[in-house]
Design an enzyme around this catalytic site. Sequence first.
Site, PDB file in Angstrom:
ATOM      1  N   ASP A   1      -0.876  52.498 -76.865  1.00 41.88           N
ATOM      2  CA  ASP A   1      -1.170  53.875 -77.290  1.00 41.88           C
ATOM      3  C   ASP A   1      -0.224  54.364 -78.393  1.00 41.88           C
ATOM      4  O   ASP A   1      -0.580  55.261 -79.155  1.00 41.88           O
ATOM      5  CB  ASP A   1      -1.029  54.842 -76.105  1.00 41.88           C
ATOM      6  CG  ASP A   1      -2.247  54.820 -75.198  1.00 41.88           C
ATOM      7  OD1 ASP A   1      -3.046  53.880 -75.321  1.00 41.88           O
ATOM      8  OD2 ASP A   1      -2.386  55.747 -74.380  1.00 41.88           O
TER       9      ASP A   1
ATOM     10  N   PHE B   1      -1.680  53.944 -82.145  1.00 40.55           N
ATOM     11  CA  PHE B   1      -2.874  54.594 -82.707  1.00 40.55           C
ATOM     12  C   PHE B   1      -2.545  55.107 -84.105  1.00 40.55           C
ATOM     13  O   PHE B   1      -1.464  55.661 -84.346  1.00 40.55           O
ATOM     14  CB  PHE B   1      -3.308  55.787 -81.834  1.00 40.55           C
ATOM     15  CG  PHE B   1      -4.306  55.419 -80.768  1.00 40.55           C
ATOM     16  CD1 PHE B   1      -5.597  55.024 -81.117  1.00 40.55           C
ATOM     17  CD2 PHE B   1      -3.953  55.459 -79.426  1.00 40.55           C
ATOM     18  CE1 PHE B   1      -6.528  54.672 -80.133  1.00 40.55           C
ATOM     19  CE2 PHE B   1      -4.876  55.113 -78.442  1.00 40.55           C
ATOM     20  CZ  PHE B   1      -6.166  54.717 -78.797  1.00 40.55           C
TER      21      PHE B   1
ATOM     22  N   ASP C   1     -11.954  54.069 -80.031  1.00 41.74           N
ATOM     23  CA  ASP C   1     -11.914  52.949 -79.081  1.00 41.74           C
ATOM     24  C   ASP C   1     -12.315  51.619 -79.711  1.00 41.74           C
ATOM     25  O   ASP C   1     -13.045  50.821 -79.121  1.00 41.74           O
ATOM     26  CB  ASP C   1     -12.780  53.282 -77.855  1.00 41.74           C
ATOM     27  CG  ASP C   1     -12.148  54.392 -77.025  1.00 41.74           C
ATOM     28  OD1 ASP C   1     -11.768  55.436 -77.614  1.00 41.74           O
ATOM     29  OD2 ASP C   1     -11.986  54.207 -75.814  1.00 41.74           O
TER      30      ASP C   1
HETATM   31  N1  LIG Z   1      -3.111  58.457 -78.009  1.00 44.66           N
HETATM   32  C1  LIG Z   1      -3.938  58.972 -78.926  1.00 44.66           C
HETATM   33  O1  LIG Z   1      -3.530  59.317 -80.011  1.00 44.66           O
HETATM   34  C2  LIG Z   1      -5.413  59.057 -78.609  1.00 44.66           C
HETATM   35  C3  LIG Z   1      -6.222  59.906 -79.367  1.00 44.66           C
HETATM   36  C4  LIG Z   1      -7.564  59.969 -79.056  1.00 44.66           C
HETATM   37  C5  LIG Z   1      -8.091  59.194 -78.034  1.00 44.66           C
HETATM   38  N2  LIG Z   1      -7.284  58.377 -77.322  1.00 44.66           N
HETATM   39  C6  LIG Z   1      -7.894  57.563 -76.251  1.00 44.66           C
HETATM   40  O2  LIG Z   1      -6.939  56.752 -75.620  1.00 44.66           O
HETATM   41  C7  LIG Z   1      -7.667  55.813 -74.853  1.00 44.66           C
HETATM   42  C8  LIG Z   1      -6.815  54.618 -74.534  1.00 44.66           C
HETATM   43  O3  LIG Z   1      -5.682  55.005 -73.806  1.00 44.66           O
HETATM   44  P1  LIG Z   1      -5.672  54.904 -72.201  1.00 44.66           P
HETATM   45  O4  LIG Z   1      -6.015  53.491 -71.869  1.00 44.66           O
HETATM   46  O5  LIG Z   1      -4.257  55.273 -71.882  1.00 44.66           O
HETATM   47  O6  LIG Z   1      -6.668  55.868 -71.672  1.00 44.66           O
HETATM   48  C9  LIG Z   1      -8.897  55.472 -75.673  1.00 44.66           C
HETATM   49  O7  LIG Z   1     -10.034  55.481 -74.832  1.00 44.66           O
HETATM   50  C10 LIG Z   1      -8.951  56.597 -76.726  1.00 44.66           C
HETATM   51  O8  LIG Z   1     -10.217  57.228 -76.768  1.00 44.66           O
HETATM   52  C11 LIG Z   1      -5.977  58.315 -77.593  1.00 44.66           C
END
Ligand SMILES: NC(=O)c1ccc[n+]([C@@H]2O[C@H](COP(=O)(O)O)[C@@H](O)[C@H]2O)c1
Length: 198
Positions: free
Chosen positions: A35, A38, A55
Amino acid sequence: MKYIIGIGGVTNGGKTTLTNVLLKTLPNCCVIHQDDFFKPQDQIEVGEDGFRQWDVIEALDMEAMVNTVKGWLENPVKFARSHGVTVSPLSEDPERDTHILLVEGFLIYNYKPLAEIYDKCYYISIPYEECKRRRSSRTYTVPDPPGLFDGHVWPMYLKHRKEMDNNCNAIVYLDGLKSKDEIYSQVFGNIQNTLLNS
Ligand SMILES: NC(=O)c1ccc[n+]([C@@H]2O[C@H](COP(=O)(O)O)[C@@H](O)[C@H]2O)c1
Ligand SMILES: Nc1ncnc2c1ncn2[C@@H]1O[C@H](COP(=O)(O)OP(=O)(O)O)[C@@H](O)[C@H]1O
């Protein structure tokens, strides 16, 4: 001995929860969270479906992530110290000491240069309903717009899961519906066995 463990799994499967407990109980243990790699929001493509494509592997700076893993491989003691992890000598010969790196994330087995790096791979899954329920109470740095889970997150999960099953054949699959304690005990015991036999 250097040992890299992958903690992969579906979003909200319980990867961070498991990783945080392992981090406290495994010796000389560091972590890298996917994470943290990103890309900024303005670099995330908007798909034909109208959703920002968070994703997909292109949403992450995977080169930087692999370089961070390489940094640990080059000098785990230096890496640990610079990340605030206390390193304790376990044997008389520091070269023989065990150093563990946990690599945690939702797409850690879908990028070849990283998929090849693990000594041990775990993957936590939970069914659609539970995943949607847990995700709905989570707020990311960029909150989910309405419909993102069904329109993007879950379909991408299914796609990557298929790819991953073809990429890696030595993954230990974990049932994320089990209690946090049960999952931890299963993984901790399994890692201990592997370390003892290596
Ligand atoms: N950490 C970020 O900047 C960010 C932003 C938007 C979505 N996400 C989400 O994080 C998810 C992955 O992280 P987790 O496995 O911790 O849920 C993805 O499904 C994504 O959609 C993260
Ligand atoms: N085994 C479990 N049983 C029930 N809830 C869990 C379990 N593991 C994690 N959770 C909960 O699910 C949510 C997501 O967990 P988290 O570890 O952040 O998932 P991930 O890092 O895979 O996205 C949190 O609210 C957490 O407390």
